[in-house]
Scaffold this motif. Structure first.
Motif, PDB file in Angstrom:
ATOM      1  N   LEU A 228       0.840  -1.128   0.018  1.00  0.00           N
ATOM      2  CA  LEU A 228      -0.093   0.109   0.055  1.00  0.00           C
ATOM      3  C   LEU A 228       0.727   1.363  -0.009  1.00  0.00           C
ATOM      4  O   LEU A 228       0.246   2.478  -0.356  1.00  0.00           O
ATOM      5  N   ASN A 229       2.250   1.030   0.298  1.00  0.00           N
ATOM      6  CA  ASN A 229       3.089   2.055   0.195  1.00  0.00           C
ATOM      7  C   ASN A 229       3.778   2.327  -1.192  1.00  0.00           C
ATOM      8  O   ASN A 229       4.652   1.371  -1.557  1.00  0.00           O
ATOM      9  N   PRO A 230       3.270   3.396  -1.920  1.00  0.00           N
ATOM     10  CA  PRO A 230       3.826   3.571  -3.386  1.00  0.00           C
ATOM     11  C   PRO A 230       5.317   3.660  -3.467  1.00  0.00           C
ATOM     12  O   PRO A 230       6.061   3.061  -4.280  1.00  0.00           O
ATOM     13  N   ILE A 231       5.828   4.248  -2.398  1.00  0.00           N
ATOM     14  CA  ILE A 231       7.338   4.488  -2.203  1.00  0.00           C
ATOM     15  C   ILE A 231       8.106   3.239  -2.284  1.00  0.00           C
ATOM     16  O   ILE A 231       9.142   2.797  -2.941  1.00  0.00           O
ATOM     17  N   GLY A 232       7.450   2.364  -1.443  1.00  0.00           N
ATOM     18  CA  GLY A 232       8.213   1.178  -1.483  1.00  0.00           C
ATOM     19  C   GLY A 232       8.040   0.323  -2.359  1.00  0.00           C
ATOM     20  O   GLY A 232       9.089  -0.612  -3.099  1.00  0.00           O
ATOM     21  N   ASN A 233       6.920   0.429  -3.324  1.00  0.00           N
ATOM     22  CA  ASN A 233       6.763  -0.281  -4.549  1.00  0.00           C
ATOM     23  C   ASN A 233       7.924   0.276  -5.755  1.00  0.00           C
ATOM     24  O   ASN A 233       8.400  -0.538  -6.315  1.00  0.00           O
ATOM     25  N   TYR A 234       7.825   1.553  -5.651  1.00  0.00           N
ATOM     26  CA  TYR A 234       8.896   1.938  -6.643  1.00  0.00           C
ATOM     27  C   TYR A 234      10.300   1.562  -6.218  1.00  0.00           C
ATOM     28  O   TYR A 234      11.156   1.373  -7.178  1.00  0.00           O
ATOM     29  N   VAL A 235      10.678   1.403  -4.895  1.00  0.00           N
ATOM     30  CA  VAL A 235      12.025   1.025  -4.616  1.00  0.00           C
ATOM     31  C   VAL A 235      12.221  -0.357  -5.187  1.00  0.00           C
ATOM     32  O   VAL A 235      13.082  -1.015  -5.660  1.00  0.00           O
ATOM     33  N   GLU A 236      11.186  -1.350  -4.723  1.00  0.00           N
ATOM     34  CA  GLU A 236      11.224  -2.788  -5.318  1.00  0.00           C
ATOM     35  C   GLU A 236      11.226  -2.748  -6.745  1.00  0.00           C
ATOM     36  O   GLU A 236      12.053  -3.553  -7.165  1.00  0.00           O
ATOM     37  N   MET A 237      10.626  -1.991  -7.442  1.00  0.00           N
ATOM     38  CA  MET A 237      10.599  -2.065  -9.061  1.00  0.00           C
ATOM     39  C   MET A 237      11.860  -1.482  -9.678  1.00  0.00           C
ATOM     40  O   MET A 237      12.370  -1.983 -10.677  1.00  0.00           O
ATOM     41  N   MET A 238      12.426  -0.651  -9.014  1.00  0.00           N
ATOM     42  CA  MET A 238      14.011  -0.059  -9.337  1.00  0.00           C
ATOM     43  C   MET A 238      14.798  -0.881  -9.086  1.00  0.00           C
ATOM     44  O   MET A 238      16.018  -1.328  -9.750  1.00  0.00           O
ATOM     45  N   ARG A 239      14.717  -1.730  -7.968  1.00  0.00           N
ATOM     46  CA  ARG A 239      15.684  -2.967  -7.765  1.00  0.00           C
ATOM     47  C   ARG A 239      15.528  -3.955  -8.670  1.00  0.00           C
ATOM     48  O   ARG A 239      16.639  -4.765  -9.289  1.00  0.00           O
ATOM     49  N   ASP A 240      14.302  -4.319  -9.066  1.00  0.00           N
ATOM     50  CA  ASP A 240      14.177  -5.358 -10.262  1.00  0.00           C
ATOM     51  C   ASP A 240      14.865  -4.934 -11.291  1.00  0.00           C
ATOM     52  O   ASP A 240      15.573  -5.983 -12.005  1.00  0.00           O
ATOM     53  N   LEU A 241      14.687  -3.654 -11.821  1.00  0.00           N
ATOM     54  CA  LEU A 241      15.262  -3.322 -13.141  1.00  0.00           C
ATOM     55  C   LEU A 241      16.978  -3.402 -13.000  1.00  0.00           C
ATOM     56  O   LEU A 241      17.521  -3.816 -14.023  1.00  0.00           O
TER      57      LEU A 241
END
Length: 282
Positions: A228-241
C-alpha cells in the motif's frame, strides 16, 4: 484579481483533463527552466569544487555501504541482489528513491510561503513551483543513480539489460512526486503545521519502506500492507530493473502506476481549485 489570475490557466477546474497539467507546464516551460537553473546554480555558489560535491556525497555514501555491508553477517539473501549486485547497492537504490520523496515532502509545505512575495505582487503561476522543486530534486537523484550504475559496473562487470526499461518506472514515479508536491503545497498554504507534521512522520515512514530490507523478507501476511506504500513499490521495481535484471510484477506495476496517475491528477485539480485562495492565506 482572481479573474486575471484565472486567465493564465488553460481550463477551469471542472474542465480539466489529464493533459492539462502538461499543457500548463509546457506553456510556462521557460519560466520553469529559468527557476530550476537558478536554484541549481545557487546550491554550490561560493564553493571551490562546485558540482563535484553533488557527485562526492553519493560516492562517499555508497563506498561506506559497500565497505560495511559487503561482508556483513546476517544480511538477508534477498536484499543482496543475487549475482547482479550487493546489499550496499540494494540499500543505495532504496535511498535514492526515498531521499527524493523525503526532500519534496519536507520542502513542499513551505514552497508557497517561500515565494509569497512574488505570488502576492504579480500574476505568478504558483503551480509551476511543484515542477521546479521536483526537477531540482530529480537532478541530484540522477547524479546518485549515475554513481550507483558505475559502482554496479565495477562490482559486477556488467549492467543488466532490464535497466534500459528504467523510464517506465521513473516517469510515473516523477508524476507521483509532482502530485505529492501540489497536495502538500495546498495544505501547507493554510497552516504551517503541515511542515512540522512531515518532519515528524517522514523519518518513521522510512522504516515502513523496504530500504534496508526487501518485501520478500517480510511475512506473506504482512506484504499486502507494505504494497500500500507507493514509495516501497517504486523501490522494489527499481531494484528489479537495476539489480535483478527483471521486469516488475505486472500487477504490482499496473496498480502502482494507476495510483500514481490518480494522485497526480487529483492533486493538480485540488491545487488549482484553491489557487485563488492561496494569495490571501500565505
Amino acid at each position: 484579481m482572481p479573474g486575471a489570475r484565472g486567465s493564465l490557466i488553460f481550463e477551469t477546474a471542472h474542465q480539466m483533463n489529464f493533459l492539462t497539467p502538461f499543457a500548463n507546464a509546457w506553456h510556462y516551460r521557460e519560466l520553469i527552466r529559468a527557476v530550476v537553473r537558478r536554484e541549481l546554480a545557487v546550491r554550490f555558489r561560493g564553493t571551490i569544487f562546485g558540482w563535484v560535491w553533488a557527485i562526492f556525497g553519493p560516492l562517499v555514501m555508497l563506498t561506506a555501504y559497500t565497505v560495511i555491508f559487503s561482508h556483513a553477517v546476517g544480511v538477508p539473501a534477498s536484499a543482496k541482489g543475487g549475482s547482479f549486485g550487493s546489499y550496499a547497492l540494494s540499500i543505495f537504490t532504496g535511498l535514492i528513491v526515498f531521499n527524493l520523496f523525503s526532500e519534496l515532502a519536507y520542502r513542499s509545505p513551505g514552497l508557497l510561503h517561500e515565494h509569497a512575495g512574488v505570488i502576492k505582487k504579480s500574476i505568478f503561476p504558483s503551480e509551476t513551483l511543484a515542477w521546479t522543486a521536483a526537477i531540482r530534486g530529480a537532478v541530484y537523484a540522477v547524479i546518485s543513480l549515475g554513481v550507483l550504475l558505475v559502482f554496479e559496473l565495477v562490482l559486477t562487470f556488467r549492467l543488466p539489460p532490464a535497466s534500459l526499461l528504467l523510464p517506465l518506472v521513473v516517469v510515473p514515479f516523477f508524476l507521483f512526486l509532482l502530485g505529492i508536491c501540489w497536495f502538500l503545497m495546498a495544505l501547507g498554504s493554510f497552516t504551517r503545521d503541515v511542515a512540522h507534521l512531515m518532519i515528524s512522520i517522514v523519518p518513521v515512514f522510512m522504516f515502513a519502506t523496504p530500504i534496508f530490507y526487501s518485501i520478500e523478507d517480510v511475512p506473506p501476511n504482512l506484504r499486502i500492507y507494505l504494497h500500500l506504500n507507493p514509495i516501497g513499490n517504486y523501490v522494489e521495481m527499481m531494484r528489479d530493473l537495476l539489480l535483478f535484471n527483471r521486469f516488475p510484477d505486472l500487477f504490482l506495476y499496473g496498480g502502482t502506476v494507476a495510483a500514481s496517475l490518480l494522485i497526480f491528477f487529483f492533486s493538480y485539480r485540488f491545487f488549482m481549485q484553491y489557487k485563488a485562495v492561496f494569495v490571501d492565506v500565505i
